[in-house]
Design a protein around this motif. Structure first.
Motif, PDB file in Angstrom:
ATOM      1  N   GLU A  92     -20.840 103.515  55.482  1.00 51.26           N
ATOM      2  CA  GLU A  92     -21.661 104.069  56.565  1.00 51.26           C
ATOM      3  C   GLU A  92     -20.891 104.082  57.878  1.00 51.26           C
ATOM      4  OE1 GLU A  92     -26.247 103.001  55.918  1.00 51.26           O
ATOM      5  OE2 GLU A  92     -24.944 101.240  55.831  1.00 51.26           O
ATOM      6  N   ALA A  93     -20.145 103.024  58.131  1.00 48.05           N
ATOM      7  CA  ALA A  93     -19.361 102.953  59.363  1.00 48.05           C
ATOM      8  C   ALA A  93     -18.306 104.049  59.402  1.00 48.05           C
ATOM      9  CB  ALA A  93     -18.709 101.580  59.486  1.00 48.05           C
ATOM     10  N   ARG A  94     -17.707 104.345  58.261  1.00 48.21           N
ATOM     11  CA  ARG A  94     -16.700 105.407  58.202  1.00 48.21           C
ATOM     12  C   ARG A  94     -17.336 106.762  58.503  1.00 48.21           C
ATOM     13  NH1 ARG A  94     -12.047 104.702  59.179  1.00 48.21           N
ATOM     14  NH2 ARG A  94     -11.528 103.311  57.461  1.00 48.21           N
ATOM     15  N   GLU A  95     -18.523 106.981  57.982  1.00 51.09           N
ATOM     16  CA  GLU A  95     -19.222 108.235  58.270  1.00 51.09           C
ATOM     17  C   GLU A  95     -19.519 108.373  59.759  1.00 51.09           C
ATOM     18  OE1 GLU A  95     -22.674 108.174  55.816  1.00 51.09           O
ATOM     19  OE2 GLU A  95     -21.581 108.598  53.961  1.00 51.09           O
ATOM     20  N   LEU A  96     -19.834 107.244  60.388  1.00 53.71           N
ATOM     21  CA  LEU A  96     -20.169 107.251  61.802  1.00 53.71           C
ATOM     22  C   LEU A  96     -18.928 107.382  62.684  1.00 53.71           C
ATOM     23  CD1 LEU A  96     -22.333 106.818  64.032  1.00 53.71           C
ATOM     24  CD2 LEU A  96     -21.929 104.362  63.787  1.00 53.71           C
ATOM     25  N   LEU A  97     -17.869 106.670  62.331  1.00 59.97           N
ATOM     26  CA  LEU A  97     -16.695 106.589  63.198  1.00 59.97           C
ATOM     27  C   LEU A  97     -15.634 107.641  62.911  1.00 59.97           C
ATOM     28  CD1 LEU A  97     -16.250 102.709  63.229  1.00 59.97           C
ATOM     29  CD2 LEU A  97     -17.066 104.127  65.100  1.00 59.97           C
ATOM     30  N   GLY A  98     -15.578 108.105  61.676  1.00 62.21           N
ATOM     31  CA  GLY A  98     -14.565 109.085  61.325  1.00 62.21           C
ATOM     32  C   GLY A  98     -13.336 108.449  60.700  1.00 62.21           C
ATOM     33  N   ALA A  99     -12.472 109.289  60.185  1.00 60.80           N
ATOM     34  CA  ALA A  99     -11.326 108.823  59.401  1.00 60.80           C
ATOM     35  C   ALA A  99     -10.268 108.120  60.237  1.00 60.80           C
ATOM     36  CB  ALA A  99     -10.701 110.005  58.666  1.00 60.80           C
ATOM     37  N   ASP A 100     -10.170 108.457  61.522  1.00 62.65           N
ATOM     38  CA  ASP A 100      -9.071 107.936  62.341  1.00 62.65           C
ATOM     39  C   ASP A 100      -9.301 106.529  62.874  1.00 62.65           C
ATOM     40  OD1 ASP A 100      -7.730 110.310  61.957  1.00 62.65           O
ATOM     41  OD2 ASP A 100      -8.468 111.214  63.819  1.00 62.65           O
ATOM     42  N   LYS A 101     -10.542 106.078  62.878  1.00 58.43           N
ATOM     43  CA  LYS A 101     -10.839 104.765  63.442  1.00 58.43           C
ATOM     44  C   LYS A 101     -10.556 103.642  62.440  1.00 58.43           C
ATOM     45  CE  LYS A 101     -12.359 106.326  67.384  1.00 58.43           C
ATOM     46  NZ  LYS A 101     -11.648 106.058  68.660  1.00 58.43           N
ATOM     47  N   ILE A 102     -10.315 102.459  62.963  1.00 57.66           N
ATOM     48  CA  ILE A 102     -10.003 101.284  62.145  1.00 57.66           C
ATOM     49  C   ILE A 102     -11.297 100.575  61.750  1.00 57.66           C
ATOM     50  CG2 ILE A 102      -8.886  99.017  62.117  1.00 57.66           C
ATOM     51  CD1 ILE A 102      -6.950 100.204  64.267  1.00 57.66           C
ATOM     52  N   ILE A 103     -11.422 100.254  60.482  1.00 52.53           N
ATOM     53  CA  ILE A 103     -12.569  99.484  59.997  1.00 52.53           C
ATOM     54  C   ILE A 103     -12.063  98.271  59.232  1.00 52.53           C
ATOM     55  CG2 ILE A 103     -14.588  99.460  58.488  1.00 52.53           C
ATOM     56  CD1 ILE A 103     -14.965 102.408  59.078  1.00 52.53           C
ATOM     57  N   GLY A 104     -12.486  97.099  59.684  1.00 50.79           N
ATOM     58  CA  GLY A 104     -12.162  95.861  58.995  1.00 50.79           C
ATOM     59  C   GLY A 104     -13.423  95.211  58.485  1.00 50.79           C
ATOM     60  N   GLY A 105     -13.283  94.319  57.526  1.00 51.88           N
ATOM     61  CA  GLY A 105     -14.444  93.641  56.965  1.00 51.88           C
ATOM     62  C   GLY A 105     -14.134  92.187  56.668  1.00 51.88           C
ATOM     63  N   THR A 106     -15.179  91.380  56.621  1.00 53.55           N
ATOM     64  CA  THR A 106     -15.051  89.941  56.401  1.00 53.55           C
ATOM     65  C   THR A 106     -15.196  89.590  54.922  1.00 53.55           C
ATOM     66  OG1 THR A 106     -15.883  89.389  58.600  1.00 53.55           O
ATOM     67  CG2 THR A 106     -16.100  87.691  56.898  1.00 53.55           C
ATOM     68  N   ALA A 107     -14.329  88.712  54.437  1.00 60.43           N
ATOM     69  CA  ALA A 107     -14.372  88.272  53.044  1.00 60.43           C
ATOM     70  C   ALA A 107     -14.218  86.765  52.968  1.00 60.43           C
ATOM     71  CB  ALA A 107     -13.268  88.941  52.236  1.00 60.43           C
ATOM     72  N   ASN A 108     -14.837  86.180  51.934  1.00 61.35           N
ATOM     73  CA  ASN A 108     -14.703  84.751  51.685  1.00 61.35           C
ATOM     74  C   ASN A 108     -14.255  84.456  50.263  1.00 61.35           C
ATOM     75  OD1 ASN A 108     -16.689  82.105  50.729  1.00 61.35           O
ATOM     76  ND2 ASN A 108     -15.205  81.778  52.375  1.00 61.35           N
ATOM     77  N   ILE A 109     -14.548  85.376  49.356  1.00 65.70           N
ATOM     78  CA  ILE A 109     -14.156  85.224  47.952  1.00 65.70           C
ATOM     79  C   ILE A 109     -13.484  86.509  47.477  1.00 65.70           C
ATOM     80  CG2 ILE A 109     -15.964  83.535  47.437  1.00 65.70           C
ATOM     81  CD1 ILE A 109     -17.622  85.797  46.224  1.00 65.70           C
ATOM     82  N   GLY A 125     -10.507  90.618  56.826  1.00 65.87           N
ATOM     83  CA  GLY A 125     -10.418  89.304  57.452  1.00 65.87           C
ATOM     84  C   GLY A 125     -10.905  88.254  56.470  1.00 65.87           C
ATOM     85  N   LEU A 126      -9.998  87.453  55.956  1.00 65.89           N
ATOM     86  CA  LEU A 126     -10.328  86.479  54.910  1.00 65.89           C
ATOM     87  C   LEU A 126     -10.363  85.075  55.496  1.00 65.89           C
ATOM     88  CD1 LEU A 126     -10.728  85.807  51.869  1.00 65.89           C
ATOM     89  CD2 LEU A 126      -8.224  85.671  51.697  1.00 65.89           C
ATOM     90  N   GLY A 127     -11.423  84.343  55.193  1.00 70.03           N
ATOM     91  CA  GLY A 127     -11.514  82.983  55.705  1.00 70.03           C
ATOM     92  C   GLY A 127     -12.877  82.375  55.409  1.00 70.03           C
ATOM     93  N   PRO A 128     -13.136  81.191  55.972  1.00 73.25           N
ATOM     94  CA  PRO A 128     -12.277  80.502  56.942  1.00 73.25           C
ATOM     95  C   PRO A 128     -11.188  79.659  56.296  1.00 73.25           C
ATOM     96  CG  PRO A 128     -14.322  79.299  56.665  1.00 73.25           C
ATOM     97  CD  PRO A 128     -14.449  80.535  55.816  1.00 73.25           C
ATOM     98  N   PHE A 129     -10.067  79.579  57.007  1.00 70.97           N
ATOM     99  CA  PHE A 129      -8.963  78.745  56.549  1.00 70.97           C
ATOM    100  C   PHE A 129      -9.345  77.268  56.648  1.00 70.97           C
ATOM    101  CE2 PHE A 129      -5.013  76.428  57.814  1.00 70.97           C
ATOM    102  CZ  PHE A 129      -4.389  76.464  56.576  1.00 70.97           C
ATOM    103  N   ARG A 130      -9.921  76.881  57.787  1.00 68.33           N
ATOM    104  CA  ARG A 130     -10.441  75.525  57.984  1.00 68.33           C
ATOM    105  C   ARG A 130     -11.690  75.620  58.837  1.00 68.33           C
ATOM    106  NH1 ARG A 130      -5.698  74.723  61.108  1.00 68.33           N
ATOM    107  NH2 ARG A 130      -4.884  73.254  59.581  1.00 68.33           N
ATOM    108  N   PHE A 131     -12.310  74.504  59.112  1.00 68.63           N
ATOM    109  CA  PHE A 131     -13.529  74.513  59.913  1.00 68.63           C
ATOM    110  C   PHE A 131     -13.253  75.062  61.304  1.00 68.63           C
ATOM    111  CE2 PHE A 131     -16.272  72.600  63.123  1.00 68.63           C
ATOM    112  CZ  PHE A 131     -17.518  72.978  62.639  1.00 68.63           C
ATOM    113  N   THR A 132     -14.176  75.880  61.784  1.00 71.75           N
ATOM    114  CA  THR A 132     -14.109  76.382  63.149  1.00 71.75           C
ATOM    115  C   THR A 132     -15.505  76.372  63.741  1.00 71.75           C
ATOM    116  OG1 THR A 132     -13.628  78.312  64.533  1.00 71.75           O
ATOM    117  CG2 THR A 132     -14.227  78.755  62.254  1.00 71.75           C
ATOM    118  N   SER A 133     -15.594  75.974  64.994  1.00 70.12           N
ATOM    119  CA  SER A 133     -16.893  75.919  65.668  1.00 70.12           C
ATOM    120  C   SER A 133     -17.253  77.245  66.323  1.00 70.12           C
ATOM    121  CB  SER A 133     -16.877  74.816  66.737  1.00 70.12           C
ATOM    122  OG  SER A 133     -15.882  75.087  67.710  1.00 70.12           O
TER     123      SER A 133
END
Length: 220
Positions: A92-109, A125-133
């Motif tokens: 959906e974000a790609r449809e909204l922003l178009g092909a030229d824009k950067i899209i990143g996503g969060t992963a844990n597994i 973006g994969l993480g968290p590497f360690r605890f973060t507040s």
């Protein structure tokens, strides 16, 4: 393929400073990728923070990414958006922003990585590497062994989408993380809480073997 920086800086509003002010300090120290991470603000206030931060990024030639909000990224003309697990889907974000824009996503597994890669994100973006507040509702901590396992699975599955490690990362963590196959790292508190932000940024860039070409002295 889009140019994905090896060092991602994520803003925090600390000590009465705005996100834009934090971004200016980081950009002056050498940050060439800034993610505006605003939480729990009304849309108009978020938009104002975005416009101010974007202006600073344009001055320094830094890539400007907005966290979570693809609609706002489209409205202000940001370089892209970083999507959390509960945000708008990358398709959906790609449809909204178009092909030229950067899209990143969060992963844990690894399954998150698979889904994001299949959806055509530009980086993960994969993480968290360690605890973060800096993040509420933190996903299970991966540690170095978790990164090794997931990056090995990526290699076996033929997934080449750049993976950026995130979550309490320090300069000393970069070499072992790079050895797992990650593309780069995302940092926040290690810069935002540092007394010597320029020195800390230089340490991070040195570990990532990045030049200091875009560092400028601050005018304020």
């Amino acid at each position: 393929m889009k140019n994905i920086a090896k060092l991602h800086y994520i803003t925090q509003a600390l000590n009465s400073n705005t996100h834009a002010q934090a971004a200016e300090v980081a950009c002056a120290a050498g940050a060439d990728w800034v993610q505006l991470r605003v939480k729990d603000q009304p849309y108009e206030e978020w938009k104002e923070e975005a416009l101010q931060t974007q202006a600073i990024c344009r001055t320094y030639g830094s890539t400007f990414i907005i966290n979570d909000n693809a609609k706002l990224a489209a409205e202000v003309g940001a370089d892209g958006v970083h999507l959390g697990k509960t945000d708008m889907s990358p398709v959906e974000a790609r449809e909204l922003l178009g092909a030229d824009k950067i899209i990143g996503g969060t992963a844990n597994i690894f399954e998150d990585v698979q889904q994001l890669a299949a959806a055509g994100v530009d980086y993960i973006g994969l993480g968290p590497f360690r605890f973060t507040s800096t993040k509420q509702n933190l996903s299970p901590i991966l540690g170095l062994s978790g990164f090794e396992q997931i990056l090995q699975q990526c290699q076996l599955a033929g997934i080449t989408t750049p993976v950026v490690a995130i979550g309490g990362i320090l300069a000393a963590d970069i070499a072992p993380l790079l050895a797992t196959g990650v593309h780069g790292v995302a940092v926040s508190s290690v810069i935002n809480l540092a007394t010597d932000k320029l020195g800390e940024m230089q340490k991070l860039r040195k570990e990532l073997q990045l030049k200091q070409d875009n560092v400028r002295p601050r005018s304020v």
